[in-house]
Design a protein around this motif. Structure first.
Motif, PDB file in Angstrom:
ATOM      1  N   ALA A 197       0.714  -1.191   0.102  1.00  0.00           N
ATOM      2  CA  ALA A 197       0.120   0.094   0.027  1.00  0.00           C
ATOM      3  C   ALA A 197       0.736   1.152   0.107  1.00  0.00           C
ATOM      4  N   HIS A 198       0.835   1.974  -1.138  1.00  0.00           N
ATOM      5  CA  HIS A 198       1.662   3.332  -1.239  1.00  0.00           C
ATOM      6  C   HIS A 198       0.651   4.303  -1.218  1.00  0.00           C
ATOM      7  N   LEU A 199       0.250   4.909  -0.259  1.00  0.00           N
ATOM      8  CA  LEU A 199      -0.789   5.929  -0.051  1.00  0.00           C
ATOM      9  C   LEU A 199      -0.478   7.407   0.082  1.00  0.00           C
ATOM     10  N   LEU A 200       0.916   7.582   0.090  1.00  0.00           N
ATOM     11  CA  LEU A 200       1.614   8.843   0.099  1.00  0.00           C
ATOM     12  C   LEU A 200       1.283   9.663  -1.314  1.00  0.00           C
ATOM     13  N   VAL A 201       1.079  11.022  -1.234  1.00  0.00           N
ATOM     14  CA  VAL A 201       1.148  11.648  -2.536  1.00  0.00           C
ATOM     15  C   VAL A 201       2.460  11.277  -3.342  1.00  0.00           C
ATOM     16  N   ASP A 202       3.706  11.316  -2.542  1.00  0.00           N
ATOM     17  CA  ASP A 202       4.702  11.139  -3.190  1.00  0.00           C
ATOM     18  C   ASP A 202       5.415   9.764  -2.608  1.00  0.00           C
TER      19      ASP A 202
ATOM     20  N   LEU B 235       5.943   5.598  -8.963  1.00  0.00           N
ATOM     21  CA  LEU B 235       4.386   6.037  -9.565  1.00  0.00           C
ATOM     22  C   LEU B 235       4.128   7.191  -8.500  1.00  0.00           C
ATOM     23  N   GLU B 236       3.183   7.984  -9.079  1.00  0.00           N
ATOM     24  CA  GLU B 236       2.519   9.022  -8.401  1.00  0.00           C
ATOM     25  C   GLU B 236       1.216   8.765  -7.855  1.00  0.00           C
ATOM     26  N   GLY B 237       0.803   9.423  -6.769  1.00  0.00           N
ATOM     27  CA  GLY B 237      -0.701   9.206  -6.359  1.00  0.00           C
ATOM     28  C   GLY B 237      -0.871   7.885  -5.624  1.00  0.00           C
ATOM     29  N   ALA B 238      -1.747   7.733  -4.724  1.00  0.00           N
ATOM     30  CA  ALA B 238      -1.972   6.725  -4.081  1.00  0.00           C
ATOM     31  C   ALA B 238      -2.479   5.428  -4.764  1.00  0.00           C
ATOM     32  N   HIS B 239      -1.649   4.331  -4.362  1.00  0.00           N
ATOM     33  CA  HIS B 239      -2.175   3.162  -5.266  1.00  0.00           C
ATOM     34  C   HIS B 239      -1.494   1.786  -4.447  1.00  0.00           C
ATOM     35  N   LEU B 240      -2.060   0.982  -4.961  1.00  0.00           N
ATOM     36  CA  LEU B 240      -1.620  -0.583  -4.459  1.00  0.00           C
ATOM     37  C   LEU B 240      -0.871  -1.539  -5.457  1.00  0.00           C
ATOM     38  N   HIS B 241       0.153  -1.842  -4.927  1.00  0.00           N
ATOM     39  CA  HIS B 241       0.966  -3.211  -5.850  1.00  0.00           C
ATOM     40  C   HIS B 241       0.214  -4.422  -5.533  1.00  0.00           C
ATOM     41  N   VAL B 242      -0.282  -5.094  -6.504  1.00  0.00           N
ATOM     42  CA  VAL B 242      -0.799  -6.338  -6.524  1.00  0.00           C
ATOM     43  C   VAL B 242       0.445  -7.098  -7.100  1.00  0.00           C
ATOM     44  N   VAL B 243       0.612  -8.560  -6.172  1.00  0.00           N
ATOM     45  CA  VAL B 243       1.925  -9.139  -6.670  1.00  0.00           C
ATOM     46  C   VAL B 243       1.552 -10.620  -6.534  1.00  0.00           C
ATOM     47  N   ARG B 244       1.879 -11.483  -7.216  1.00  0.00           N
ATOM     48  CA  ARG B 244       1.569 -12.809  -7.224  1.00  0.00           C
ATOM     49  C   ARG B 244       2.611 -13.397  -6.414  1.00  0.00           C
TER      50      ARG B 244
END
Length: 401
Positions: A233-238, A246-255
């Motif tokens: 979970a990368h929920l920081l603006v930076d 990557l910019e903006g809040a996002h989630l990394h989905v990894v197998r």
């Protein structure tokens, strides 16, 4: 003589699927006889399916069960599994009418109005596993080469949908399954926005509210949600401080190989953007988790907070049970599943103007056409489409000018 040969020789009918956990922690399913002796040919295929082809543990479980059915049929009908491919039509009839749990008994003869024991979808699933097993046995020279002729026929690329045909237009040849039953289309409905809101309001914990949003506003499968780690979970603006460009809040989905049997269907990692509602729900959940566990618990994002073992990762099955319980608590008049919420996510993106390639990427599909079954246009959007069609009067006025 190998274990599979011994099994066929003595006529043991209690062969079954069995779970295996390797020293590395990797788990898969194999096939054993009544004495829990592994049937080597089946085990080599299933172990290779898990390790070499990187299939999910659940896939090996389904395949092991199918192969066990095939071997039980061979024994019940006095056939050698190595040459039984010539009689797969009889196997299909046996699958259709032989009740589960009675496979080692005499074949049931259906009467008028009898209900099949297995539908076409289930039978085709069994046949897929059996074909793979026998084809592997051919490559290992455990069965005669002519068995492949009984399993497959030669086809060409003209039978494929237009989007799956070669871009250069050249003819390609491929193997087609000899035996496959026609299946009725089983369209999955989407969860409505009203249903999702009702379930969200029925949540009694921040964790469950986050779960509903991950399914309905990020479009995660239940296995993907259960497999998320806190570090995903990368929920920081930076996100540069986290080593992410990557910019903006996002989630990394990894197998990954996960102890809770969570599995991402997509082989390639994907980063999915999340909105403010998900970020806010995540913050509330972090506080709730800290109150319940402190600094304890695993690195998994979604963990047990209200039942033992506390802090352990939730399973995909537990997510399905939670969604079903929330639907009941919300007073919904039908069962809502996590997959229906994924369909709702894709449809809402489309209704908001999202293009097919955008929806494809958000769902983690390889091809844009794979996203089409997930699209359920809202009635308002269909009505707007009709309203844009000129009336006959308008058309006649234009033609008279």
């Amino acid at each position: 003589m190998d274990r599979c040969g011994l099994f066929m020789e003595r006529g043991d009918q209690r062969v079954r699927a069995f779970p295996v956990r390797m020293p590395s922690g990797t788990a898969y399913w194999t096939v054993v006889d009544a004495e829990l002796q592994v049937l080597n040919e089946a085990d080599r295929y299933l172990r290779g399916l898990r390790l070499s082809k990187d299939r999910a543990e659940s896939t090996t479980k389904a395949y092991a069960g199918a192969i066990a059915l095939f071997l039980r049929w061979c024994t019940a009908t006095g056939r050698d599994w190595r040459t039984a491919a010539r009689d797969l039509s009889s196997f299909i009839l046996w699958l259709k009418w032989q009740p589960a749990g009675a496979e080692g008994q005499r074949t049931v003869v259906p009467g008028p109005g009898g209900r099949p024991a297995r539908d076409a979808r289930r039978i085709n699933g069994v046949l897929t596993a059996v074909r793979g097993f026998l084809a592997h046995a051919v490559t290992e020279r455990e069965v005669p080469g002519w068995v492949l002729e009984q399993l497959y026929q030669l086809g060409d690329s003209t039978d494929l949908p237009l989007q799956a045909q070669p871009e250069d237009g050249r003819l390609r040849y491929r193997l087609q399954a000899q035996h496959r039953l026609p299946e009725a289309e089983r369209a999955v409905d989407r969860a409505s926005d009203a249903e999702i809101v009702a379930m969200f309001r029925a949540c009694r914990s921040a964790r469950d509210r986050l779960l509903i949003l991950l399914l309905s506003r990020v479009g995660l499968r239940r296995g993907q949600a259960a497999g998320l780690r806190r570090s995903d979970a990368h929920l920081l603006v930076d996100s540069a401080a986290l080593g992410c460009r990557l910019e903006g809040a996002h989630l990394h989905v990894v197998r990954r190989q996960n102890p809770n049997n969570a599995w991402s269907k997509s082989r390639r990692p994907v980063a999915l953007p999340v909105d403010f509602l998900v970020v806010q729900a995540f913050d509330q959940y972090v506080l709730e988790r800290h109150e319940r566990l402190g600094a304890e618990g695993s690195d998994f994002l979604l963990v047990n907070l209200f039942r033992e073992p506390l802090g352990s990762p939730v399973t995909p099955d537990a997510i399905g049970e939670t969604v079903e319980a929330l639907a009941r608590r919300a007073g919904l008049d039908r069962k809502v599943t996590p997959h229906m919420m994924r369909h709702a996510f894709a449809s809402n993106v489309a209704d908001s103007g999202g293009s097919l390639d955008e929806i494809q990427s958000l769902l983690g599909h390889k091809h844009p056409e794979s996203a089409r079954p997930y699209l359920h246009p809202a009635q308002s959007r269909m009505r707007e489409a009709i309203s844009r069609v000129p009336s006959p009067r308008d058309l006649s006025g234009e033609s008279g000018r």
